[in-house]
Design a protein around this motif. Structure first.
Motif, PDB file in Angstrom:
ATOM      1  N   GLN B 207       0.825  -1.211   0.000  1.00  0.00           N
ATOM      2  CA  GLN B 207       0.000   0.000   0.000  1.00  0.00           C
ATOM      3  C   GLN B 207       0.860   1.261   0.000  1.00  0.00           C
ATOM      4  O   GLN B 207       0.346   2.355  -0.099  1.00  0.00           O
ATOM      5  N   ARG B 208       2.184   1.095   0.178  1.00  0.00           N
ATOM      6  CA  ARG B 208       3.053   2.265   0.291  1.00  0.00           C
ATOM      7  C   ARG B 208       3.259   2.911  -1.060  1.00  0.00           C
ATOM      8  O   ARG B 208       3.848   2.331  -1.950  1.00  0.00           O
ATOM      9  N   LYS B 209       2.765   4.102  -1.179  1.00  0.00           N
ATOM     10  CA  LYS B 209       2.940   4.832  -2.435  1.00  0.00           C
ATOM     11  C   LYS B 209       4.218   5.651  -2.294  1.00  0.00           C
ATOM     12  O   LYS B 209       4.971   5.495  -1.350  1.00  0.00           O
ATOM     13  N   SER B 210       4.422   6.537  -3.257  1.00  0.00           N
ATOM     14  CA  SER B 210       5.647   7.330  -3.189  1.00  0.00           C
ATOM     15  C   SER B 210       5.550   8.365  -2.065  1.00  0.00           C
ATOM     16  O   SER B 210       4.476   8.683  -1.579  1.00  0.00           O
ATOM     17  N   VAL B 216      10.444  15.985   0.958  1.00  0.00           N
ATOM     18  CA  VAL B 216      11.724  15.491   0.442  1.00  0.00           C
ATOM     19  C   VAL B 216      12.688  16.640   0.131  1.00  0.00           C
ATOM     20  O   VAL B 216      12.311  17.628  -0.500  1.00  0.00           O
ATOM     21  N   ASP B 217      13.907  16.501   0.601  1.00  0.00           N
ATOM     22  CA  ASP B 217      14.976  17.458   0.331  1.00  0.00           C
ATOM     23  C   ASP B 217      15.392  17.344  -1.139  1.00  0.00           C
ATOM     24  O   ASP B 217      15.644  16.241  -1.621  1.00  0.00           O
ATOM     25  N   ASP B 218      15.465  18.483  -1.838  1.00  0.00           N
ATOM     26  CA  ASP B 218      15.790  18.453  -3.272  1.00  0.00           C
ATOM     27  C   ASP B 218      17.249  18.119  -3.532  1.00  0.00           C
ATOM     28  O   ASP B 218      17.644  17.949  -4.674  1.00  0.00           O
ATOM     29  N   ASN B 280       5.518   6.441   8.873  1.00  0.00           N
ATOM     30  CA  ASN B 280       5.986   5.831   7.619  1.00  0.00           C
ATOM     31  C   ASN B 280       7.502   5.677   7.624  1.00  0.00           C
ATOM     32  O   ASN B 280       8.189   6.200   6.740  1.00  0.00           O
ATOM     33  N   GLY B 281       8.022   4.968   8.617  1.00  0.00           N
ATOM     34  CA  GLY B 281       9.473   4.828   8.732  1.00  0.00           C
ATOM     35  C   GLY B 281      10.118   4.206   7.507  1.00  0.00           C
ATOM     36  O   GLY B 281      11.282   4.460   7.214  1.00  0.00           O
ATOM     37  N   TRP B 282       9.350   3.412   6.751  1.00  0.00           N
ATOM     38  CA  TRP B 282       9.868   2.806   5.519  1.00  0.00           C
ATOM     39  C   TRP B 282      10.362   3.867   4.547  1.00  0.00           C
ATOM     40  O   TRP B 282      11.233   3.609   3.724  1.00  0.00           O
ATOM     41  N   ALA B 283       9.810   5.104   4.654  1.00  0.00           N
ATOM     42  CA  ALA B 283      10.133   6.159   3.687  1.00  0.00           C
ATOM     43  C   ALA B 283      11.604   6.567   3.750  1.00  0.00           C
ATOM     44  O   ALA B 283      12.106   7.199   2.824  1.00  0.00           O
ATOM     45  N   VAL B 284      12.302   6.200   4.828  1.00  0.00           N
ATOM     46  CA  VAL B 284      13.733   6.486   4.918  1.00  0.00           C
ATOM     47  C   VAL B 284      14.474   5.800   3.771  1.00  0.00           C
ATOM     48  O   VAL B 284      15.417   6.346   3.222  1.00  0.00           O
ATOM     49  N   ASP B 285      14.039   4.608   3.413  1.00  0.00           N
ATOM     50  CA  ASP B 285      14.713   3.845   2.346  1.00  0.00           C
ATOM     51  C   ASP B 285      13.818   3.609   1.137  1.00  0.00           C
ATOM     52  O   ASP B 285      13.952   2.604   0.468  1.00  0.00           O
ATOM     53  N   TRP B 286      12.943   4.521   0.823  1.00  0.00           N
ATOM     54  CA  TRP B 286      12.002   4.251  -0.283  1.00  0.00           C
ATOM     55  C   TRP B 286      12.738   3.996  -1.583  1.00  0.00           C
ATOM     56  O   TRP B 286      13.852   4.464  -1.741  1.00  0.00           O
TER      57      TRP B 286
END
Lengths: 153, 286
Positions: B207-210, B216-218, B280-286
């Motif tokens: 279910q994890r989208k972007s 997000v830092d550019d 959404n800790g997974w977002a660290v390594d998306w």
């Protein structure tokens, strides 16, 4: 700080998802060197039906430092004719130089800039002094201080 | 060496230097031994404990790293490096909650140091990365705990429902009524199973989208920990815009002059990023 590989990993994930028309990824092995193909999409007669191959070389401090971007010359991928592109593939574009670079640029945005640089060009010629430059230059592209004298092309 | 000997700071420095030499040669055991001798000569010097913690960290002696770091902090409460080593040892021991607290503390001290001295070292970048790693590990810990608790909860409710079914069916009369009751319970059990499944879906990795761009830092393309805003209104991770400023005093978007003093913390965005990573800790390594 070596955040190059993390950032490039994320760029690659995005690139695998989608790329603008006329840009395709050829290889991206490791985080040192990538190859991409670009095409000019409008009917510019200089570049019609031609595909050009770009080589990106990244340093560990990318994107704080710019990547080194050149056109490759292979059997079916010529170096595009342009008053800012030398026949050895070296590109004179401020965005790729030490001064003009910004870390918010990325592989995709560079490809798009080069695409539009070709799209807008009407002169089927090399930069002045091309032969001499190609014969004598031993410096890396990003260390060359190009004189960005003509911003109309 | 006798403990009641008066401190000899010159001797301590001498052994510290020897320790540093060993450390450079990646002889961490040798470094630890020299730092220990130095500490015996000057047991009130926090930097000797920080150095020994650093050598112990290289040898993965986590518990000892924690002891030395805590001691170094007790001698010098603004000891950024001690917090940094402490957090790394704690993350290795899966104490993610304390690791995160201490990584954030190291981050705060590092920012204060930069603001005080005007000098941007390499520390802020690695500390920011450590904070992100701690956030991810802490999220994973909470996720595991949640799914464990939930699994137990589901078993318990199912068990109660099945027990109730057995009791009701045992009391029911043979024939039509019993068959109806049986079907009714089967439907209930199926409903319950679906209910759990649909809420599990919310935690399903698929279910994890972007990650939304505004977190997000550019420059690093990572979710921000400490966003700062320039006068264009664009926000960047503090560590990465600082890294850029070391090379060029320009705004990355407009190329206008930009200095460290022009940067302002973006507190609302920081809180939003924090909340986002918490869930959404997974977002660290998306």
């Amino acid at each position: 700080m070596a955040f190059a590989s993390k950032r490039l990993g994320k760029e690659l994930a995005k690139i695998h998802g989608s790329l603008p028309p006329g840009i395709t990824l050829v290889t991206a092995e490791g985080f040192q060197e990538w190859l991409l193909d670009i095409q000019v999409l409008d009917a510019n007669p200089i570049y019609m039906n031609k595909t050009f191959r770009l080589k990106f070389k990244f340093s560990p401090s990318y994107p704080i430092e710019p990547p080194e971007v050149t056109f490759l010359n292979t059997a079916d991928r010529p170096v595009p004719m342009h008053p800012h592109i030398y026949s050895n593939g070296i590109i004179c574009l401020d965005l790729l130089g030490q001064q003009g670079w910004s870390p918010v640029q990325n592989v995709e945005s560079i490809c798009m800039s080069l695409q539009s640089m070709l799209t807008g060009n009407t002169k089927n010629e090399r930069p002045e002094g091309d032969e001499q430059f190609v014969a004598s230059n031993r410096r890396r592209p990003r260390d060359i201080d190009f004189y960005y004298h003509d911003n109309t092309v | 060496m006798a403990k009641d000997q008066p401190p000899d700071t010159d001797k301590a420095m001498e052994f510290k230097e020897k320790g540093n030499k060993c450390f450079e040669k990646q002889d961490y055991r040798g470094a630890e031994a020299y730092y220990t001798t130095a500490i015996n000569h000057d047991p009130k010097n926090p930097l000797l404990f920080t150095n020994r913690a650093m050598a112990l960290l290289k040898m993965s002696l986590w518990d000892q790293v924690i002891t030395d770091s805590l001691h170094a902090i007790s001698l010098l409460p603004t000891n950024m490096k001690a917090y940094y080593y402490l957090a790394q040892a704690q993350i290795a021991l899966h104490q993610s909650e304390s690791a995160l607290t201490h990584a954030l503390k190291a981050h705060r001290l590092c920012v204060q140091e930069i603001q005080k001295t005007g000098k941007i070292g390499a520390s802020l970048g690695v500390i920011t990365e450590l904070v992100l790693r701690c956030k991810k590990e802490d999220w994973e810990r909470r996720e595991k705990e949640r799914s464990r608790r939930r699994g137990g909860f589901r078993e318990e409710i199912m068990g109660l429902l099945e027990k109730e079914r057995d009791r009701v069916l045992a009391e029911a009369q043979e024939g039509g009524e019993r068959a109806d009751l049986k079907r009714e319970f089967e439907d209930k059990i199926e409903d319950l199973r679906e209910l759990f499944a649909s809420s599990d879906l919310a935690h399903d990795p698929r279910q994890r989208k972007s990650v939304p761009d505004y977190f997000v830092d550019d420059i690093t393309f990572a979710v921000m920990v400490d966003p700062v805003v320039t006068k264009t209104g664009n926000s960047y991770e503090r560590a990465s815009i600082m890294e850029h400023l070391k090379r060029s005093h320009t705004d990355p978007l407009t190329r206008e002059p930009l200095t460290m003093e022009d940067l302002r913390p973006n507190l609302a965005l920081r809180a939003a990023c924090e909340e986002y990573l918490h869930d959404n800790g997974w977002a660290v390594d998306w």
